[in-house]
Write an enzyme that holds these catalytic residues in place. Structure first.
Site, PDB file in Angstrom:
ATOM      1  N   CYS A 110       0.834  -1.208   0.000  1.00  0.00           N
ATOM      2  CA  CYS A 110       0.000   0.000   0.000  1.00  0.00           C
ATOM      3  C   CYS A 110       0.866   1.255   0.000  1.00  0.00           C
ATOM      4  O   CYS A 110       0.356   2.360  -0.221  1.00  0.00           O
ATOM      5  CB  CYS A 110      -0.923   0.015   1.217  1.00  0.00           C
ATOM      6  SG  CYS A 110      -0.066   0.156   2.805  1.00  0.00           S
ATOM      7  N   SER A 111       2.168   1.097   0.239  1.00  0.00           N
ATOM      8  CA  SER A 111       3.074   2.242   0.273  1.00  0.00           C
ATOM      9  C   SER A 111       3.749   2.506  -1.062  1.00  0.00           C
ATOM     10  O   SER A 111       4.514   3.466  -1.189  1.00  0.00           O
ATOM     11  CB  SER A 111       4.149   2.038   1.345  1.00  0.00           C
ATOM     12  OG  SER A 111       3.582   1.988   2.630  1.00  0.00           O
TER      13      SER A 111
END
Length: 484
Positions: free
Chosen positions: A262-263
């Site tokens: 998600c980063s």
């Protein structure tokens, strides 16, 4: 400690507990007994248990077997990057925990008559995603046990086999120290939503990483919850940025484990005067700028319903996989490391403005830094509020402006975002795979989840000399202004 009372179990029509409820309550009962057995452990004993847990993954043979199984079962990411992720995230977590006090007296303030004591929360329910079916699981297990808790994992259905294999590797390590195996358990496969919901209601603390549906269910369970927000990271390229270095970091981050993190950067916002040079720098790193027709083909593959929901069977794969699926026959597309799509809009009609969980990077133009910040606000109003923003440049004032004005919990400066946001050996953030997004992301914490979230703090307060403020100290400035 006094364990919390489990939520009432659902009843079958005949008034008996349902089979899922019986299963979950049996797991929780065993977990409570195991937790009771380690509640009196010293810090030294707990730290040995933590080392044993960590070794189950750090052992190279175990790590590779787990990474291979994770890719085979989930179809997400690639083995070499998962080996690296499992190792680095676990090693970094163990570094962060080394020497940290989580048993008994952990600190205080003698001047204020305060003594701080750490107490376990009890049974932790850890709801984990298919994107990181080993790294997230071991991170939660280690943090929980470091604080003398038991933990029950509710893995995603795709990640259940990897979780089960991890526990099979953990148990012999616990046996060495004569630690009860029931300290670390999981919901048995096939993992059902009903069982996960029952577990969340019966536990004392829920940690949930993954879909927003799981996060919402956890927050509605009645159990204290640490959940995450949606990722959709944007990176701002400043006028002062080293374009070659920025492109290398963004490319490395965007392609790591096929962008399952998600980063990973989803968008890059570039000043108009440096737009083409930055695209060229990204192309030098293996990126391919898609034509309008190629972009449309890729969009139909990633969002077959027209733009609302990502096709789950398309995410977490390589650029070559996407090229074949979308019919991108151009030779450059067939050998691409990642794809670059140029975009102008934000929102539902522009699906590339959202999270893609794929090696696909969206490029936007901006006149200057302030317009770039406006673009970030627009993107995060659509998706990703509270997570983090990347910034490449040398002006510290820009980083401060981003931190003071953007709806983000982290400003990641001159770093590869997917490596940095969850903690890295060259920054000071705690190692984690669970990133709080603050109230912007509908979370009640904005930290990198770490061991401090896994214990209750008890404070002893003793009397001290009275410290009564004067009225002038509190009201003097105001009253003098009022009098004028």
């Amino acid at each position: 400690m006094s364990p919390a009372t489990p939520s009432p179990a659902p009843l079958a029509p005949d008034g008996e507990e349902t089979a899922p409820a019986r299963l979950v309550h049996a797991l929780v009962a065993r977990a409570r007994e195991a937790q009771r057995q380690i509640d009196g452990y010293s810090q030294e004993q707990i730290d040995l248990v933590v080392s044993a847990l960590g070794w189950a993954v750090i052992n190279p043979a175990n790590n590779r077997a787990l990474a291979t199984l994770a890719v085979e079962d989930t179809g997400l990411g690639n083995v070499e990057d998962k080996v690296s992720k499992n190792h680095r995230k676990t090693l970094g977590l163990l570094r962060d925990l080394h020497g940290k006090k989580t048993v008994g007296v952990i600190g205080g303030d003698p001047r204020r008559g305060i003594v701080d004591i750490a107490r376990p929360v009890g049974v932790v329910a850890a709801v984990t995603p298919s994107t990181n079916p080993v790294a997230t699981v071991i991170n939660n297990i280690i943090n929980a046990v470091k604080c003398r808790n038991a933990v029950i994992v509710a893995p995603s259905p795709k990640g259940a086999a990897s979780c089960a294999r991890l526990l099979e590797l953990i148990y012999p390590e616990l046996d060495v120290l004569r630690v009860p195996r029931d300290l670390v358990q999981m919901l048995p496969a096939p993992v059902r939503r009903e069982q996960t919901q029952l577990l969340m209601g019966a536990a004392d603390l829920v940690i949930v990483t993954g879909s927003q549906a799981n996060v919402r269910a956890a927050t509605q369970s009645g159990t204290p919850t640490f959940g995450v927000g949606v990722g959709n990271v944007a990176a701002i390229i400043s006028e002062s940025a080293d374009l070659t270095a920025a492109a290398r970091k963004i490319a490395d981050s965007k392609t790591f484990d096929n962008a399952t993190s998600c980063s990973a950067e989803n968008s890059v916002i570039i000043p108009s005067g440096r737009y083409r040079p930055m695209l060229d720098a990204l192309v030098e790193q293996g990126g391919v700028v898609l034509t309008a027709e190629e972009k449309a083909r890729l969009q139909r593959v990633l969002w077959p319903d027209g733009g609302g929901k990502l096709a789950r069977d398309r995410v977490g794969h390589s650029a070559q996989f996407l090229a074949e699926a979308a019919g991108l026959s151009r030779a450059a597309c067939q050998s691409a490391r990642f794809f670059i799509v140029e975009e102008e809009g934000v929102g539902e009609r522009f699906p590339f403005s959202g999270e893609k969980l794929s090696p696909v990077l969206t490029a936007y133009r901006a006149d200057d830094f302030h317009q770039a910040c406006d673009r970030v606000r627009a993107l995060y109003a659509w998706q990703g509020a509270g997570h983090s923003v990347g910034l490449h440049g040398t002006d510290p004032a820009e980083a401060l402006t981003a931190g003071l004005t953007l709806p983000v919990s982290r400003v990641i400066v001159n770093q590869a975002h997917s490596f940095a946001a969850g903690g890295n050996f060259d920054n000071g953030l705690p190692f984690t795979l669970t990133l709080g997004c603050g109230t912007w992301g509908k979370n009640h914490f904005s930290d990198n989840l770490n061991y401090r979230h896994f214990y209750n703090k008890v404070r002893i307060s003793r009397p001290i000399e009275e410290d009564i403020p004067s009225l002038d100290m509190l009201f003097g400035d105001y009253l003098r202004r009022k009098g004028s």
